[in-house]
Design a protein around this motif. Structure first.
Motif, short mmCIF file in Angstrom:
data_model
loop_
_atom_site.label_atom_id
_atom_site.label_comp_id
_atom_site.label_asym_id
_atom_site.label_seq_id
_atom_site.Cartn_x
_atom_site.Cartn_y
_atom_site.Cartn_z
N PHE A 1 0.85 -1.19 0.00
CA PHE A 1 0.00 0.00 0.00
C PHE A 1 0.89 1.24 0.00
CE2 PHE A 1 -2.34 -3.30 2.45
CZ PHE A 1 -3.35 -3.53 1.53
N THR A 2 0.82 1.97 -1.07
CA THR A 2 1.65 3.17 -1.20
C THR A 2 0.88 4.45 -0.91
OG1 THR A 2 1.19 3.30 -3.57
CG2 THR A 2 3.15 2.05 -2.88
N LEU B 1 -1.74 4.62 1.45
CA LEU B 1 -2.50 4.47 2.69
C LEU B 1 -2.26 5.64 3.64
CD1 LEU B 1 -4.47 2.30 3.69
CD2 LEU B 1 -2.60 1.31 5.02
N LEU C 1 -4.71 3.50 8.82
CA LEU C 1 -4.74 2.05 9.02
C LEU C 1 -5.17 1.75 10.44
CD1 LEU C 1 -4.23 -0.90 8.29
CD2 LEU C 1 -1.81 -0.57 8.86
N LEU D 1 5.44 -4.70 9.35
CA LEU D 1 4.66 -3.94 8.37
C LEU D 1 5.48 -3.52 7.16
CD1 LEU D 1 2.48 -1.56 10.55
CD2 LEU D 1 1.94 -3.84 9.71
N ASN E 1 4.65 -4.48 3.55
CA ASN E 1 3.30 -4.23 3.04
C ASN E 1 2.92 -2.76 2.98
OD1 ASN E 1 2.94 -6.98 5.00
ND2 ASN E 1 2.27 -7.15 2.87
N ILE E 2 3.55 -1.94 3.78
CA ILE E 2 3.12 -0.55 3.89
C ILE E 2 4.31 0.38 3.70
CG2 ILE E 2 2.16 1.20 5.44
CD1 ILE E 2 0.55 -1.03 6.75
N GLN E 3 4.13 1.33 2.82
CA GLN E 3 5.09 2.42 2.70
C GLN E 3 4.53 3.58 3.51
OE1 GLN E 3 5.96 3.19 -1.42
NE2 GLN E 3 6.63 1.09 -1.81
N PRO E 4 5.13 3.89 4.65
CA PRO E 4 4.48 4.77 5.62
C PRO E 4 4.60 6.27 5.36
CG PRO E 4 6.56 4.00 6.48
CD PRO E 4 6.40 3.34 5.15
N LEU F 1 1.28 7.91 5.63
CA LEU F 1 0.45 7.46 6.74
C LEU F 1 0.23 8.59 7.75
CD1 LEU F 1 -0.81 4.67 7.31
CD2 LEU F 1 1.11 4.21 8.84
N LEU G 1 -1.84 5.27 12.52
CA LEU G 1 -1.59 3.84 12.57
C LEU G 1 -2.13 3.31 13.89
CD1 LEU G 1 -0.22 1.22 11.55
CD2 LEU G 1 1.88 2.01 12.65
N TRP H 1 8.95 -1.44 11.37
CA TRP H 1 9.83 -1.44 10.21
C TRP H 1 11.25 -1.19 10.70
CZ3 TRP H 1 5.51 2.02 10.17
CH2 TRP H 1 5.76 3.23 10.80
#
Length: 638
Positions: A125-126, A128, A131, A141, A144-147, A150, A153, A164
């Motif tokens: 998920f770029t 997101l 979450l 994470l 799956n997640i590029q923060p 974000l 969270l 991470w």
């Protein structure tokens, strides 16, 4: 609908079945169809949209949507109440097509996760921003997640071990909530999260350390409570306003504590290894609440604590502090002071200075106070609750009657207390004062004390040295004063009502309906139920001789059975009064209860034959070990 003819046919088949089942409500079927189309969504997916869809169709939709990874790039948001579905095991690529997903919320009032990833999750998920995944099963994470984008969270109860590795660009991140993530062992470097405002890590029982937070200039709330392996707090930022570190094994506060000039709330309750507070805490001019309860090694305050001008709450019960600094008299905004030593510790009595006139709650429990200063109450004009439980004084100053706002006085387990001065009829707990011999009639309560909605009442259980006949006279006088309150203005009687509890074996004569045993069959006046009727007052003599334990949670229950004049309708009204944990010492006691809710339904016109049944409860269940020997009832009128 799902991008597959087979899937469309199966959904259509389900609709056909429900259409046949609800053929008289085809509009409902149409609403289901519309809801599912919205949920399958061209712009987003929210489980709340389909709250009219039967569970079978709802689960059918989720199964195909997630299991066969049918998500599309058009979906930007998913909100799923997991308490409404069965467990789902996502395929690795189930969400891989949702390149534009910005909002993902998987929540449940059950605080449990039902969306599993036993084979892992291959989606990245770029985009997101939000979450929230209750009980998230992912351990890491990063894959799956590029923060970078974000903002929030939240993964309470997750299985995550670390978020991470390395330093991530977190310029948009404002909140992290990993509460109850019991496998979390460490946090990554958060130095780039310059907009982070809230960091919640309570009950992360495996967390060993937290990186330096001193550069997080926007951080205002940090919760580290119940981090049972966290031995050191991180360096803290100067803008921090709320710090919670209950039940952590810290031994000292970090050096950066000195710069917390904006700190409003500090809770260090049950930090049992904390030995001292640095003198720099006296610089916290914004501090309003300081909780040091059960810090069992803490033995003194900084002398200049009186400089905390904003302090409203100070709690130190369960410490080994013997003396309050004289500067505490300067705390003019202090409203709640809780001070008490560790139970069973040898003491030589605590030293009390004069206290703020703005105090509303003063708890001085187990302080080994041998004499209450005569001038203690002279400055406490705002006091509403006073607790002196477990002390060693023999009397109270008569000036206590001048506390016009006092609504609660707790003096139980004061074993040397011999005499009580005149007291207002408020809530008074003097149970287990085994030396108490002298007691006066209670003064009519001040109206401003009644406004707080506290029970009126007196608990004198196990005060066995009190003269029984004198005690009955005092209690009867108290009952007449309660009647005066009702006559004066029914609104002045607190909604919880009133209760009296004391040693004895006779029902007061004030109760004009009496009976031996636990059941009363009463024939009332024909017009007893009229507009002046207020409620029933009841009384029971209770014997504890056969009770196996001396210490229990006992309640008294009164049930009133009524029938309508024509016999076609009936009603049962009941009320329970719980007395809390009480040591009854194998003696009979009298209990009196009066509650405005013990009142029949107005829609019935009642017959004059009424049955009252009394019973006892222990720990909120029935008990046969305690018996009602006598009982009484009085009808209360305005």
């Amino acid at each position: 609908m799902f991008g597959s003819v087979t899937h469309v046919w199966k959904v259509q088949e389900a609709f056909d079945k429900h259409g046949e089942r609800f053929k008289d409500s085809l509009d409902k079927v149409q609403r289901w169809k519309y809801a599912l189309k919205k949920a399958a969504g061209l712009s987003g997916f929210d489980s709340r949209v389909i709250n009219e869809v039967p569970p079978a169709i709802t689960f059918f939709f989720f199964f195909f949507f997630f299991f066969f990874h049918l998500g599309t790039g058009k979906i930007e948001g998913i909100s799923l109440d997991m308490s409404k579905i069965r467990d789902i095991d996502l395929q690795p690529f189930a969400l891989s097509r949702m390149h534009n997903l910005r909002f993902l919320k998987l929540y449940s009032w059950e605080e449990s996760n039902k969306v599993h990833v036993s084979q892992g999750l291959k989606s990245i998920f770029t985009e997101l921003r939000y979450l929230h995944w209750e009980g998230c099963p992912l351990k890491l994470l990063q894959s799956n997640i590029q923060p970078e984008k974000l903002v929030e969270l939240a993964m309470p109860g997750s299985k995550v071990e670390n978020l991470w590795s390395g330093v991530q660009q977190l310029a948009n991140l404002k909140k992290i909530d990993l509460t109850r993530s019991k496998q979390l062992t460490s946090l990554p470097d958060l130095s780039k999260a310059q907009n982070l405002e809230t960091l919640k890590l309570s009950h992360c029982e495996s967390l060993l350390a937290i990186p330096d937070c001193s550069d997080l200039k926007s951080l205002t709330h940090l919760d580290l409570s119940y981090c049972l392996k966290l031995r050191m707090l991180p360096q803290l930022p100067h803008n921090l306003q709320k710090l919670e570190s209950r039940y952590t094994p810290i031994e000292e506060l970090p050096s950066s504590i000195e710069v917390l000039s904006r700190l409003v709330y500090l809770n260090l309750r049950h930090c049992s290894k904390l030995k001292c507070l640095p003198t720099s805490v006296c610089k916290w001019k914004s501090l309003e609440e300081l909780n040091l309860m059960d810090c069992s090694r803490l033995d003194k305050f900084p002398e200049d604590i009186g400089t905390l001008n904003s302090l409203k709450f100070l709690g130190t019960t369960g410490t080994v502090i013997r003396e309050l600094p004289s500067s505490i008299t300067c705390l003019e905004n202090l409203k709640y002071l809780c001070f008490g030593r560790i139970m069973g510790q040898d003491t030589i009595g605590c030293i009390l200075p004069l206290l703020s006139h703005n105090l509303t709650v003063l708890l001085l429990e187990d302080c080994d106070i041998t004499k209450v200063p005569d001038n203690l109450f002279s400055c406490l004009s705002s006091l509403e609750r006073l607790s002196l439980i477990g002390n060693n004084f023999e009397s109270l100053p008569s000036s206590i009657i001048n506390l016009s706002n006092l609504d609660t006085l707790e003096i139980s387990n004061c074993k040397r207390l011999k005499v009580l001065p005149e007291l207002p009829l408020i809530y008074i707990d003097a149970s287990n004062c085994s030396s108490l011999e002298g007691l006066s009639c209670f003064a009519f309560p001040e109206s401003n004390a009644l406004l707080n909605g506290i029970f009126l009442g007196v608990a004198l259980n196990n005060c066995l040295k009190l003269d029984r006949s004198l005690l009955e006279c005092i209690m009867t006088d108290a009952l007449w004063k309660i009647q005066r309150l009702i006559d004066k203005d029914v609104e002045t009687l607190p909604e919880p009502g009133a209760k009296l509890f004391y040693p004895g074996n006779e029902i007061p004569k004030w109760f004009d309906i009496q009976c031996t045993g636990s059941v009363i069959h009463a024939e009332l006046q024909p017009d007893w139920f009229n507009h002046n009727f207020f409620c029933f007052a009841f009384c029971a003599v209770v014997a504890f001789e056969d009770h196996p334990d001396a210490f229990c949670d006992i309640g008294i229950r009164c049930e009133c059975f009524l029938e309508s004049k024509d016999g076609n309708d009936s009603s049962v009204v009941s009320e329970e009064f719980y007395l809390g944990d009480v040591d009854f010492n194998q003696s009979t006691h009298v209990f009196v209860g009066l509650c405005p809710t013990l009142y029949p339904y107005e829609s019935l016109y009642y017959d004059n034959e009424v049955v009252f049944k009394f019973s006892l409860c222990e720990n909120y269940g029935p008990t046969e070990d305690v018996k009602v020997e006598k009982c009484g009832v009085r009808l209360m009128y305005r």
